[in-house]
Every structure is written in C-alpha cells, then in structure tokens.
Design a protein around this motif. Structure first.
Motif, short mmCIF file in Angstrom:
data_model
loop_
_atom_site.label_atom_id
_atom_site.label_comp_id
_atom_site.label_asym_id
_atom_site.label_seq_id
_atom_site.Cartn_x
_atom_site.Cartn_y
_atom_site.Cartn_z
N LEU A 119 2.29 5.17 -0.52
CA LEU A 119 2.02 5.76 1.11
C LEU A 119 2.93 4.80 1.90
CD1 LEU A 119 -2.11 5.33 1.06
CD2 LEU A 119 -0.64 7.39 1.01
N LEU A 120 3.52 5.29 2.96
CA LEU A 120 4.41 4.66 4.07
C LEU A 120 3.20 4.45 4.98
CD1 LEU A 120 6.90 3.98 5.45
CD2 LEU A 120 7.06 6.27 6.06
N CYS A 121 3.10 3.17 5.13
CA CYS A 121 2.02 2.54 6.43
C CYS A 121 3.10 1.79 7.34
CB CYS A 121 1.25 1.92 5.71
SG CYS A 121 0.22 2.72 4.38
N CYS A 122 2.06 1.57 8.66
CA CYS A 122 2.65 0.68 9.57
C CYS A 122 1.51 0.08 10.37
CB CYS A 122 3.62 1.77 10.58
SG CYS A 122 2.73 2.79 11.68
N SER A 123 2.08 -0.89 11.35
CA SER A 123 1.21 -1.42 12.21
C SER A 123 0.61 -0.52 13.12
CB SER A 123 1.75 -2.80 12.63
OG SER A 123 2.26 -3.62 11.88
N ASN A 124 -0.65 -0.34 13.26
CA ASN A 124 -1.09 0.37 14.35
C ASN A 124 -1.23 -0.01 15.54
OD1 ASN A 124 -2.54 2.98 14.87
ND2 ASN A 124 -4.25 1.80 15.20
N ASN A 125 -0.11 -0.47 16.31
CA ASN A 125 -0.13 -1.31 17.43
C ASN A 125 0.76 -0.28 18.39
OD1 ASN A 125 2.71 -1.68 17.10
ND2 ASN A 125 2.26 -3.72 16.33
N ARG A 132 6.97 -2.90 15.15
CA ARG A 132 6.11 -2.79 14.02
C ARG A 132 6.46 -3.24 12.51
NH1 ARG A 132 3.82 3.42 15.23
NH2 ARG A 132 2.36 3.00 16.74
N ASN A 133 5.38 -3.55 11.77
CA ASN A 133 5.73 -3.86 10.52
C ASN A 133 5.46 -2.61 9.95
OD1 ASN A 133 6.28 -6.43 10.69
ND2 ASN A 133 4.07 -7.11 10.86
N TYR A 134 6.38 -2.38 8.87
CA TYR A 134 6.55 -1.17 7.98
C TYR A 134 6.17 -1.66 6.46
CZ TYR A 134 7.86 1.73 11.66
OH TYR A 134 7.90 2.13 13.10
N TYR A 135 5.30 -0.86 5.67
CA TYR A 135 4.68 -0.98 4.39
C TYR A 135 4.81 -0.01 3.30
CZ TYR A 135 2.20 -4.62 7.43
OH TYR A 135 1.92 -5.59 8.31
N ILE A 136 5.22 -0.32 2.17
CA ILE A 136 5.05 0.77 1.43
C ILE A 136 3.78 0.33 0.43
CG2 ILE A 136 6.13 2.09 -0.81
CD1 ILE A 136 7.47 2.66 1.96
N TYR A 137 2.73 1.07 0.21
CA TYR A 137 1.55 0.77 -0.63
C TYR A 137 1.36 1.78 -1.57
CZ TYR A 137 -3.40 -0.15 -1.20
OH TYR A 137 -4.76 -0.25 -1.54
N ASN A 138 0.96 1.13 -2.84
CA ASN A 138 0.52 1.98 -3.95
C ASN A 138 -1.26 1.85 -4.00
OD1 ASN A 138 -0.43 3.16 -6.46
ND2 ASN A 138 1.70 2.39 -7.38
N PRO A 139 -1.66 2.85 -3.36
CA PRO A 139 -3.18 2.74 -3.63
C PRO A 139 -3.83 2.70 -4.85
CG PRO A 139 -2.72 4.99 -2.92
CD PRO A 139 -1.40 4.22 -2.92
N THR A 140 -3.21 3.19 -5.98
CA THR A 140 -3.66 3.18 -7.40
C THR A 140 -3.56 1.83 -7.88
OG1 THR A 140 -2.82 5.35 -7.79
CG2 THR A 140 -3.30 4.06 -9.74
N THR A 141 -2.56 1.00 -7.68
CA THR A 141 -2.42 -0.28 -8.25
C THR A 141 -2.60 -1.32 -7.11
OG1 THR A 141 -0.35 -0.44 -7.44
CG2 THR A 141 -0.74 0.46 -9.85
N HIS A 142 -2.87 -0.93 -5.65
CA HIS A 142 -3.18 -1.84 -4.56
C HIS A 142 -1.79 -2.75 -4.44
CE1 HIS A 142 -7.05 -0.28 -4.16
NE2 HIS A 142 -7.27 -0.54 -5.80
N GLN A 143 -0.82 -2.64 -5.30
CA GLN A 143 0.41 -3.16 -4.58
C GLN A 143 1.03 -2.81 -3.55
OE1 GLN A 143 2.75 -2.69 -8.25
NE2 GLN A 143 1.73 -4.48 -9.26
N TYR A 144 1.76 -3.75 -2.79
CA TYR A 144 2.42 -3.24 -1.46
C TYR A 144 3.71 -4.22 -1.39
CZ TYR A 144 1.04 -7.39 1.35
OH TYR A 144 1.10 -8.57 1.49
N THR A 145 4.59 -3.56 -0.48
CA THR A 145 5.71 -4.57 0.05
C THR A 145 5.95 -4.21 1.61
OG1 THR A 145 8.02 -5.06 -0.65
CG2 THR A 145 7.47 -2.64 -0.43
#
Length: 403
Positions: A119-125, A132-145
């Motif tokens: 998932l490509l995510c970002c700050s909801n501001n 904004r901050n941008y994140y790469i998130y793996n919802p299976t392992t709950h790891q992010y960067t």
C-alpha cells in the motif's frame, strides 16, 4: 508393523519434513497469509524461514489475487477508517473496520494506492502535498517504511500532482515510486521524479505536457497508465522511462463522446476499463481489457444488470427520471477479480459492486450475484446510504515483500 514401529516411522517422516527447508517452503508458499503469520510462531526455525528474503521471493513467484478489499469510509474528525471486506462467500453484516496506526502520524493515514500487496499511503493533511509524509506499508507483515523527501532543487517547493507505486514481485523484489510534479523549466510541463527502493535515491526522469489527470494512475505489466476523458490513454514504461499513447476504445457515434468512467483498475496483470454513456441505459455495458501489446482495448465481458436491478429495486433512484440514464441506476464497480487463486473459487471472474446498502459480487460467467456485506438493510433508497466510488476501494493481496 507394530504400533511402536508405526509411531517411530511417523515421527521420522514428520522430522524429515519439518527440517527439510525445500519441502517446507514448497508446502508453506501455498498457504493463506493468515496461516503463514501464525506458523511463524511454531519455532525459531520456522520464523527464520518464513521471514527470509528467499522465502518471500519463492512466494512472490506464484500469482496471487485479491482476497479482500479496503473500502474507504467517510472521514470522522479527519481520521480515515476503512472497511475490510473479505471476498469469500459468507456475507457479513458488520465488516471489520480498520484505521492505519502503523506510524504515529497526527494527521492520520490515507491509502493512495494498492499495488500487488503493498500500500502506498500518505499523511491525511491539507497543508500542501510537499509537506506530506509518504509511506510504503505491507498490511500482511505490518512492516512499513517512510519515503525520504524528494530533493528540492529550487527555492520554493514543487507542486505534486500525482504519486504512484510500481511494484511487480514476479520481476523484482524492489519497487519504485513516481512523483508527477511541476516542472522547473516550463509552467506548461510536468516533471517525473522517481524513487528506487533498490538505490534509496530519487532521480529526475521525463517531462510531459499537462494533458492528463495524473492523480489516478494504475500500474500494470511494467507500466503506469493514466486515463484521459477525451483522448488517448498514456502509458509510462517504468523500466525504460518512455511514454506511449494508447487509443481509447471505439465509442459508438451516438454517444457523442459523452462518457463516464465507471471503473479503471488492474487485477492479475490485466488492465480493465468500464465506460458508460449518458445517452444509453447503464443496465448493459462492456468491460474492456487492455491488449497484451498495449496497442488498444478489446471487449472482455458483456454485462447485463436487468436481473440484478429487478432483484434490488433500490438501485433505481427515486429522485431521477428514467431518461437520466447516467445516474438513474445506482451502483459502483469497486473491483474486478480475474484469474485463479481467489476465495471465490468457481465463480471467477467477477465484479465487486456497491449497490444501496450492500456490497455484492456479480459473476461474469453465469450472471448471478452473491451478497458479501449488508451495510444498511433498513435503508429505503439511495438517499442516506453510504456511497462509494471505484477509487475508494483498494485490493488486499497477501505478500511477504520486504519494504
């Protein structure tokens, strides 16, 4: 064979499998993501094996299709939440609700895109895209960067018009993130800047004219695709960093180019598009699929919703006239699921539809529908019901990819 001999033989066979990594991997990569997460607790050896980059690469060689979707809810106090809708056959009255708290971001987390399990995510501001901050998130392992900020090579920050994740685990364990931002050379151009997870660096790429809506890109088969409401689609080959125009499907002459995009998305390496006209009933329409050589589109499925609308009279909006075909029938295509490996089994391929108060599947094969989730059984019509658009839905795919 005596009882003791049988017991010893069974124990030896169990130990042989339990300590043979090749056999274990061959078995484990065929299990659902939830099972893999539980089996990490079996032993330190299994934890090390399932968490290893080699196991992740083996798992990613098997095409996996969505088993659920995240469906964005209306924000409450600026905190976004998502329905997590399983795509199995058992209808659920109250789907699980999730908010993303993998990082302490005071603005909350917003999903921008789902791409092959990440998932490509970002700050909801709303303080500006650049802040904004941008994140790469793996919802299976709950790891992010957290992505590093792009280089700011000018005195003032550039405006960001679109951010897209490109990840294909069948080709590489690494991903790229493409920013479409204002150009430093011309007010009539956009500039592409690309982040690589392999090098952890940003680099400038091509410039492109402002002719498309770059806020909603779809990654498929090595390229990012942007749709155009009135002209050719645009494809950007991520590896070669080269653009290509793709003609729109042939529109009937009596549509007068007045079209609405009902769906534009990817599944299993296939790109799909649904267009309807304001001059024709939305009871019947075609689902287009991109050709393998990206030269155009062909009709993959033909949809007839007459039986579905008859069974769900709330799909006919009470405040519209029958001549207003564009919005007369209330439904949204949330996802198209094709290929093997999904929880729907023999009902593949299918669409996931939101109709007033419900989420259902519609089988392309036998034209039948199945209830997945019932949001508002007491809702009398479309007014007052929760409504969604196709870009509110994000497929969930199991992956152990390292971010």
């Amino acid at each position: 064979m005596g009882k003791l001999e049988f017991s010893n033989s069974y124990t030896e066979s169990t130990e042989l499998i339990g300590y043979n990594d090749d056999i274990l991997i061959n078995v484990l990569i065929r299990l659902p993501g939830k099972s893999l997460m539980r089996f990490r607790n079996v032993s330190k050896h299994w934890l090390s094996l399932i968490s290893s980059p080699y196991f992740s690469r083996c798992l990613n060689q098997i095409p996996i299709f969505p088993s659920a979707i995240f469906l964005r809810m209306q924000p409450s106090l600026n905190k976004l939440k998502y329905h997590f809708l399983s795509l199995d056959r058992n209808p659920v009255r109250e789907p699980s609700v999730r908010s993303f708290t993998f990082v302490d971001d005071p603005a909350g987390i917003r999903i921008l895109q789902s791409c092959n399990g990440l998932l490509l995510c970002c700050s909801n501001n709303r303080l500006g895209e650049y802040n904004r901050n941008y994140y790469i998130y793996n919802p299976t392992t709950h790891q992010y960067t957290t992505l590093p900020k792009p280089d700011n090579r000018t005195q003032s920050p550039n405006t960001i018009f679109g951010v897209i994740l490109a990840f294909d685990p069948l080709k590489s364990a690494h991903y790229k993130v493409i920013f479409v931002r204002s150009s430093e050379t011309s007010p009539h151009l956009y500039q592409l800047e690309i982040y690589s997870s392999e090098t952890h660096q940003w680099s400038f790429s091509s410039e492109i004219s402002k002719v498309n809506n770059f806020s909603q890109g779809v990654y498929c088969c090595g390229g990012i695709h942007w749709r155009n409401n009135s002209g050719p689609f645009l494809r950007f080959d991520v590896h070669q960093e080269r653009f290509q125009e793709i003609p729109m499907p042939k529109i009937p002459d009596d549509w007068n180019q007045q079209t609405k995009c009902r769906y534009f998305g990817e599944c299993g390496g296939r790109l799909h598009l649904i267009l309807t006209s304001c001059k024709h009933s939305t009871r019947q329409f075609d689902v287009y699929e991109m050709k393998n050589d990206f030269s155009g589109w062909f009709v993959k499925y033909r949809v007839d919703l007459n039986a579905l609308i008859s069974a769900n009279p709330k799909m006919t909006q009470s405040n519209c006239h029958a001549s207003d075909h564009w919005d007369y029938h209330a439904f949204t295509v949330l996802a198209i699921v094709v290929g093997e490996g999904s929880g729907q089994g023999s009902s593949l391929p299918f669409m996931v539809l939101h109709v007033p108060g419900k989420v259902i599947t519609y089988s392309f094969k036998d034209k039948t529908s199945t209830l997945l989730h019932d949001f508002a059984p007491d809702c009398t019509d479309i007014e007052g019901c929760t409504t969604f658009e196709y870009d509110d839905a994000y497929p969930y795919i199991t992956t152990l990819a390292i971010v």
